[in-house]
Design a protein around this motif. Structure first.
Motif, PDB file in Angstrom:
ATOM      1  N   HIS A 186      46.162 -60.664  12.783  1.00 28.71           N
ATOM      2  CA  HIS A 186      47.496 -60.570  12.211  1.00 28.71           C
ATOM      3  C   HIS A 186      47.741 -59.228  11.522  1.00 28.71           C
ATOM      4  CE1 HIS A 186      51.274 -62.404  11.140  1.00 28.71           C
ATOM      5  NE2 HIS A 186      51.154 -61.882   9.936  1.00 28.71           N
TER       6      HIS A 186
ATOM      7  N   LYS B 102      54.313 -53.548  14.203  1.00 24.30           N
ATOM      8  CA  LYS B 102      54.933 -53.146  15.473  1.00 24.30           C
ATOM      9  C   LYS B 102      56.132 -52.219  15.227  1.00 24.30           C
ATOM     10  CE  LYS B 102      56.764 -54.997  19.746  1.00 24.30           C
ATOM     11  NZ  LYS B 102      56.841 -56.167  20.617  1.00 24.30           N
ATOM     12  N   GLN B 103      56.944 -52.564  14.219  1.00 25.75           N
ATOM     13  CA  GLN B 103      58.089 -51.714  13.864  1.00 25.75           C
ATOM     14  C   GLN B 103      57.627 -50.328  13.425  1.00 25.75           C
ATOM     15  OE1 GLN B 103      61.222 -52.240  14.470  1.00 25.75           O
ATOM     16  NE2 GLN B 103      60.543 -54.200  15.350  1.00 25.75           N
ATOM     17  N   TYR B 104      56.559 -50.313  12.631  1.00 24.72           N
ATOM     18  CA  TYR B 104      55.988 -49.031  12.176  1.00 24.72           C
ATOM     19  C   TYR B 104      55.582 -48.180  13.379  1.00 24.72           C
ATOM     20  CZ  TYR B 104      52.406 -45.898  10.119  1.00 24.72           C
ATOM     21  OH  TYR B 104      51.633 -44.816   9.767  1.00 24.72           O
TER      22      TYR B 104
ATOM     23  N   LYS C 121      49.168 -64.353  20.883  1.00 29.54           N
ATOM     24  CA  LYS C 121      50.079 -65.014  21.828  1.00 29.54           C
ATOM     25  C   LYS C 121      49.867 -66.523  21.814  1.00 29.54           C
ATOM     26  CE  LYS C 121      51.248 -61.465  25.165  1.00 29.54           C
ATOM     27  NZ  LYS C 121      51.013 -60.926  26.499  1.00 29.54           N
TER      28      LYS C 121
ATOM     29  N   GLN D 299      47.813 -52.130  17.546  1.00 29.15           N
ATOM     30  CA  GLN D 299      48.966 -53.049  17.510  1.00 29.15           C
ATOM     31  C   GLN D 299      49.025 -53.867  18.801  1.00 29.15           C
ATOM     32  OE1 GLN D 299      52.299 -52.807  19.199  1.00 29.15           O
ATOM     33  NE2 GLN D 299      52.494 -54.831  18.287  1.00 29.15           N
ATOM     34  N   GLU D 300      48.956 -53.161  19.929  1.00 27.10           N
ATOM     35  CA  GLU D 300      49.076 -53.866  21.200  1.00 27.10           C
ATOM     36  C   GLU D 300      47.866 -54.776  21.449  1.00 27.10           C
ATOM     37  OE1 GLU D 300      51.041 -51.770  24.250  1.00 27.10           O
ATOM     38  OE2 GLU D 300      50.307 -53.093  25.833  1.00 27.10           O
TER      39      GLU D 300
ATOM     40  N   SER E  52      47.939 -57.877  19.039  1.00 24.39           N
ATOM     41  CA  SER E  52      49.057 -58.794  19.296  1.00 24.39           C
ATOM     42  C   SER E  52      48.751 -59.719  20.486  1.00 24.39           C
ATOM     43  CB  SER E  52      50.383 -58.044  19.472  1.00 24.39           C
ATOM     44  OG  SER E  52      50.340 -57.266  20.630  1.00 24.39           O
TER      45      SER E  52
ATOM     46  N   CYS F 204      56.754 -48.376  16.434  1.00 21.96           N
ATOM     47  CA  CYS F 204      57.966 -47.947  17.150  1.00 21.96           C
ATOM     48  C   CYS F 204      58.606 -46.744  16.477  1.00 21.96           C
ATOM     49  CB  CYS F 204      59.001 -49.080  17.205  1.00 21.96           C
ATOM     50  SG  CYS F 204      58.595 -50.328  18.406  1.00 21.96           S
TER      51      CYS F 204
ATOM     52  N   ASN G  16      51.012 -57.994  13.752  1.00 23.56           N
ATOM     53  CA  ASN G  16      52.266 -58.519  13.169  1.00 23.56           C
ATOM     54  C   ASN G  16      53.491 -57.654  13.501  1.00 23.56           C
ATOM     55  OD1 ASN G  16      53.187 -56.809  10.683  1.00 23.56           O
ATOM     56  ND2 ASN G  16      50.954 -56.907  10.533  1.00 23.56           N
ATOM     57  N   GLU G  17      54.647 -58.262  13.303  1.00 20.28           N
ATOM     58  CA  GLU G  17      55.927 -57.635  13.682  1.00 20.28           C
ATOM     59  C   GLU G  17      56.212 -56.354  12.873  1.00 20.28           C
ATOM     60  OE1 GLU G  17      58.917 -57.103  16.127  1.00 20.28           O
ATOM     61  OE2 GLU G  17      57.422 -58.705  16.366  1.00 20.28           O
ATOM     62  N   GLU G  18      55.854 -56.363  11.592  1.00 21.00           N
ATOM     63  CA  GLU G  18      56.140 -55.199  10.746  1.00 21.00           C
ATOM     64  C   GLU G  18      55.328 -53.978  11.212  1.00 21.00           C
ATOM     65  OE1 GLU G  18      55.771 -53.936   6.065  1.00 21.00           O
ATOM     66  OE2 GLU G  18      55.413 -56.035   6.593  1.00 21.00           O
TER      67      GLU G  18
END
Ligand code: HMH
Length: 222
Positions: free
Chosen positions: A167, A175-177, A153, A145-146, A149, A179, A171-173
């Motif tokens: 992607h 990233k949420q997973y 940028k 993820q990191e 991402s 977290c 992606n943001e989703e």
């Protein structure tokens, strides 16, 4: 320990250097500055497809542990969502491989890939504690993820044909997973006996070492 959980202390403090080696590897930096050789990307793609096929049974073994050990249903839902996206991921690898004229059935796992798979397989043992395997799962996912991402940028020069790959993990989703995985992992580590926390930390370090070797394998010219 203030408000930081174990995972934050490991990634941001104790093992920060190794963590950045895994998340800011030359392979990733060269995607984001537009200099990666496409042959390296193709090598990574074939090897990562094989990795993901080994990763799926590892995640399935965590699903079983969540069924036995979780304090509520939310753990199993989270792991199941991870497994479901691996189903999409396999389809994506097949589609991406055909775009690059890669025949997936011809790919032979390199040594670093085999080592990593053997390590994951050792963690599927029912004796390995739930907080330990959660730590491994979170670490494996957060590195990708990191890393990817970074390639998304605003100031990155990622070639358009590599954006879809970046992607997938940037992606943001996703990233949420990651977290949610981190929060769940910390919740169990908080309550775990000290020897289990020590084992989880050791596994965290081994995941990072394996990730660095995996990038090296993809990046090295051989
Ligand atoms: C080597 N690490 C490796 N491959 C992946 N696909 C991930 C992590 C994340 O799923």
């Amino acid at each position: 320990r203030g408000s930081l959980g174990f995972t934050d202390i490991w990634m941001r403090e104790k093992h920060h250097l190794l963590y950045s080696k895994a998340t800011h590897h030359p392979f990733i930096l060269s995607i984001s500055n537009g200099t990666l050789h496409i042959s390296s990307f193709k090598r990574w793609l074939g090897q990562d497809y094989l990795f993901v096929r080994q990763f799926i049974p590892f995640v399935a073994s965590i699903l079983i542990k969540s069924w036995k050990e979780a304090v509520d249903n939310s753990d199993m839902d989270l792991i199941l969502s991870g497994l479901a996206s691996l189903n999409d991921e396999i389809s994506w690898f097949k589609k991406e491989a055909s775009k690059w004229d890669i025949v997936l059935s011809d790919i032979i796992p390199q040594e670093s890939n085999q080592d990593y798979s053997r390590f994951l397989e050792s963690l599927t043992n029912s004796e390995i504690d739930y907080p330990v395997v959660l730590t491994a799962l979170w670490a494996i996912e957060v590195v990708y993820q990191e890393s990817f991402s970074l390639c998304l940028k605003d100031d990155s020069k990622t070639p358009p044909e590599l954006l879809e790959a970046c992607h997938r993990w940037g992606n943001e989703e996703f990233k949420q997973y990651c977290c949610l995985l981190q929060r769940t992992t910390d919740r169990y580590l908080e309550k775990a006996p000290i020897n289990v926390v020590a084992k989880a930390e050791e596994v965290f370090v081994r995941v990072l070492e394996n990730e660095v070797k995996f990038w090296n394998m993809s990046y090295d010219v051989f």
